[in-house]
Design a protein around this motif. Sequence first.
Motif, mmCIF file in Angstrom:
data_model
loop_
_atom_site.group_PDB
_atom_site.id
_atom_site.type_symbol
_atom_site.label_atom_id
_atom_site.label_comp_id
_atom_site.label_asym_id
_atom_site.label_seq_id
_atom_site.Cartn_x
_atom_site.Cartn_y
_atom_site.Cartn_z
ATOM 1 N N PRO A 115 0.830 -1.197 0.000
ATOM 2 C CA PRO A 115 0.000 0.000 0.000
ATOM 3 C C PRO A 115 0.869 1.253 0.000
ATOM 4 C CG PRO A 115 0.015 -1.007 2.169
ATOM 5 C CD PRO A 115 0.711 -1.960 1.247
ATOM 6 N N TYR A 116 0.509 2.236 -0.784
ATOM 7 C CA TYR A 116 1.328 3.438 -0.928
ATOM 8 C C TYR A 116 0.414 4.592 -1.272
ATOM 9 C CZ TYR A 116 5.197 6.336 -2.652
ATOM 10 O OH TYR A 116 6.105 7.332 -2.867
ATOM 11 N N PHE A 117 0.301 5.554 -0.381
ATOM 12 C CA PHE A 117 -0.570 6.706 -0.615
ATOM 13 C C PHE A 117 -1.999 6.272 -0.942
ATOM 14 C CE2 PHE A 117 2.597 9.354 0.309
ATOM 15 C CZ PHE A 117 3.287 10.041 -0.674
ATOM 16 N N GLY A 118 -2.392 5.134 -0.457
ATOM 17 C CA GLY A 118 -3.762 4.692 -0.662
ATOM 18 C C GLY A 118 -4.006 4.008 -1.979
ATOM 19 N N ASN A 119 -3.046 3.970 -2.881
ATOM 20 C CA ASN A 119 -3.234 3.263 -4.140
ATOM 21 C C ASN A 119 -2.382 2.004 -4.143
ATOM 22 O OD1 ASN A 119 -4.998 4.817 -6.078
ATOM 23 N ND2 ASN A 119 -3.665 6.419 -5.332
ATOM 24 N N GLU A 120 -2.999 0.897 -4.459
ATOM 25 C CA GLU A 120 -2.346 -0.380 -4.261
ATOM 26 C C GLU A 120 -1.603 -0.862 -5.494
ATOM 27 O OE1 GLU A 120 -4.399 -1.089 -0.415
ATOM 28 O OE2 GLU A 120 -2.697 -2.047 -1.357
ATOM 29 N N LYS A 121 -0.434 -1.461 -5.274
ATOM 30 C CA LYS A 121 0.285 -2.168 -6.324
ATOM 31 C C LYS A 121 -0.233 -3.593 -6.318
ATOM 32 C CE LYS A 121 4.970 -3.949 -7.122
ATOM 33 N NZ LYS A 121 4.874 -5.246 -6.466
ATOM 34 N N LEU A 122 -0.824 -4.015 -7.403
ATOM 35 C CA LEU A 122 -1.447 -5.329 -7.468
ATOM 36 C C LEU A 122 -0.550 -6.361 -8.140
ATOM 37 C CD1 LEU A 122 -5.044 -4.323 -8.634
ATOM 38 C CD2 LEU A 122 -4.330 -4.960 -6.332
ATOM 39 N N THR A 123 -0.620 -7.584 -7.614
ATOM 40 C CA THR A 123 -0.018 -8.745 -8.275
ATOM 41 C C THR A 123 -1.163 -9.616 -8.755
ATOM 42 O OG1 THR A 123 1.940 -8.675 -6.870
ATOM 43 C CG2 THR A 123 1.503 -10.731 -8.049
ATOM 44 N N PHE A 124 -1.202 -9.891 -10.051
ATOM 45 C CA PHE A 124 -2.313 -10.629 -10.642
ATOM 46 C C PHE A 124 -2.002 -12.114 -10.773
ATOM 47 C CE2 PHE A 124 -5.497 -7.593 -12.078
ATOM 48 C CZ PHE A 124 -4.823 -6.388 -11.986
ATOM 49 N N GLY A 125 -3.057 -12.918 -10.719
ATOM 50 C CA GLY A 125 -2.961 -14.319 -11.092
ATOM 51 C C GLY A 125 -2.904 -14.456 -12.603
ATOM 52 N N THR A 126 -2.747 -15.673 -13.079
ATOM 53 C CA THR A 126 -2.562 -15.911 -14.503
ATOM 54 C C THR A 126 -3.858 -15.979 -15.293
ATOM 55 O OG1 THR A 126 -2.365 -18.239 -13.979
ATOM 56 C CG2 THR A 126 -0.309 -17.030 -14.292
ATOM 57 N N GLY A 127 -4.992 -15.924 -14.603
ATOM 58 C CA GLY A 127 -6.267 -15.862 -15.300
ATOM 59 C C GLY A 127 -6.945 -17.213 -15.453
ATOM 60 N N THR A 128 -8.286 -17.174 -15.482
ATOM 61 C CA THR A 128 -9.116 -18.359 -15.740
ATOM 62 C C THR A 128 -10.078 -18.025 -16.862
ATOM 63 O OG1 THR A 128 -9.028 -19.133 -13.448
ATOM 64 C CG2 THR A 128 -10.883 -19.893 -14.802
ATOM 65 N N ARG A 129 -10.014 -18.810 -17.912
ATOM 66 C CA ARG A 129 -10.955 -18.606 -19.020
ATOM 67 C C ARG A 129 -12.209 -19.415 -18.729
ATOM 68 N NH1 ARG A 129 -10.667 -16.455 -23.825
ATOM 69 N NH2 ARG A 129 -8.388 -16.299 -23.695
ATOM 70 N N LEU A 130 -13.305 -18.718 -18.420
ATOM 71 C CA LEU A 130 -14.578 -19.355 -18.090
ATOM 72 C C LEU A 130 -15.475 -19.362 -19.326
ATOM 73 C CD1 LEU A 130 -16.666 -20.499 -16.075
ATOM 74 C CD2 LEU A 130 -17.291 -18.133 -15.529
ATOM 75 N N THR A 131 -15.959 -20.545 -19.673
ATOM 76 C CA THR A 131 -16.885 -20.681 -20.798
ATOM 77 C C THR A 131 -18.202 -21.233 -20.277
ATOM 78 O OG1 THR A 131 -15.056 -21.118 -22.321
ATOM 79 C CG2 THR A 131 -17.275 -21.740 -23.049
ATOM 80 N N ILE A 132 -19.277 -20.543 -20.568
ATOM 81 C CA ILE A 132 -20.605 -20.994 -20.166
ATOM 82 C C ILE A 132 -21.247 -21.701 -21.360
ATOM 83 C CG2 ILE A 132 -22.843 -20.341 -19.220
ATOM 84 C CD1 ILE A 132 -20.379 -19.824 -17.394
ATOM 85 N N ILE A 133 -21.611 -22.947 -21.158
ATOM 86 C CA ILE A 133 -22.176 -23.761 -22.234
ATOM 87 C C ILE A 133 -23.699 -23.620 -22.223
ATOM 88 C CG2 ILE A 133 -22.321 -26.080 -23.196
ATOM 89 C CD1 ILE A 133 -19.780 -26.695 -21.477
ATOM 90 N N PRO A 134 -24.303 -23.145 -23.316
ATOM 91 C CA PRO A 134 -25.770 -22.934 -23.321
ATOM 92 C C PRO A 134 -26.524 -24.267 -23.219
ATOM 93 C CG PRO A 134 -24.703 -21.798 -25.143
ATOM 94 C CD PRO A 134 -23.665 -22.688 -24.545
#
Lengths: 115, 118
Positions: A96-115
């Motif tokens: 945390p720095y001056f109230g704005n956060e440095k984020l570390t992201f995950g690698t992502g999940t591709r979600l597919t919704i099957i109709p």
Amino acid sequence: GENVEQHPSTLSVQEGDSAVIKCTYSDSASNYFPWYKQELGKRPQLIIDIRSNVGEKKDQRIAVTLNKTAKHFSLHITETQPEDSAVYFCAASSQPYFGNEKLTFGTGTRLTIIP
Amino acid sequence: DGGITQSPKYLFRKEGQNVTLSCEQNLNHDAMYWYRQDPGQGLRLIYYSQIVNDFQKGDIAEGYSVSREKKESFPLTVTSAQKNPTAFYLCASSIVVGLAGGLSYEQFFGPGTRLTVL
């Protein structure tokens, strides 16, 4: 520094069923955990976030749970709809720095919704 | 979607050339960030700036440089020292938001620039 792992990398769910995406983090000092959604060809957008003083947060069909002891947090989407199809990123803040956060992201999940 | 813009949307450069990616915001946000997005690797932080005339290296700063001379602008230069520059680059800015349940630190992203080095 912080390391965020995200699972699964891909997830297919029948429309109307629930989807769960899990993330773990390494820095016990992290205290802010947002989730971003990126639809195909679009920019990431914040969908929900949670701070470490809260164990669970819900916003309509979306909920996030946090277990600080185990250092993991999860995104739950209920009653999934086709518009939920996207890539979802979890993140954690470690500086945390001056109230704005440095984020570390995950690698992502591709979600597919099957109709 | 307005408020934070990146240009150009697509950029092609020859190997060995420096290239500068533009990022502008009119949201009056103090903090700005540059990320690189590669398939299967999520968003990796290159540089960030919390205030004007100050910036910090992120996790993958090697081969990149930035400046923050104005609050609205945070250009990223991809130098010839960056070994694998072909990628999708996202700029973001953030503000602290006070909500009933506490503070939220939402990052707003630009539309991105896809850089291809030939």
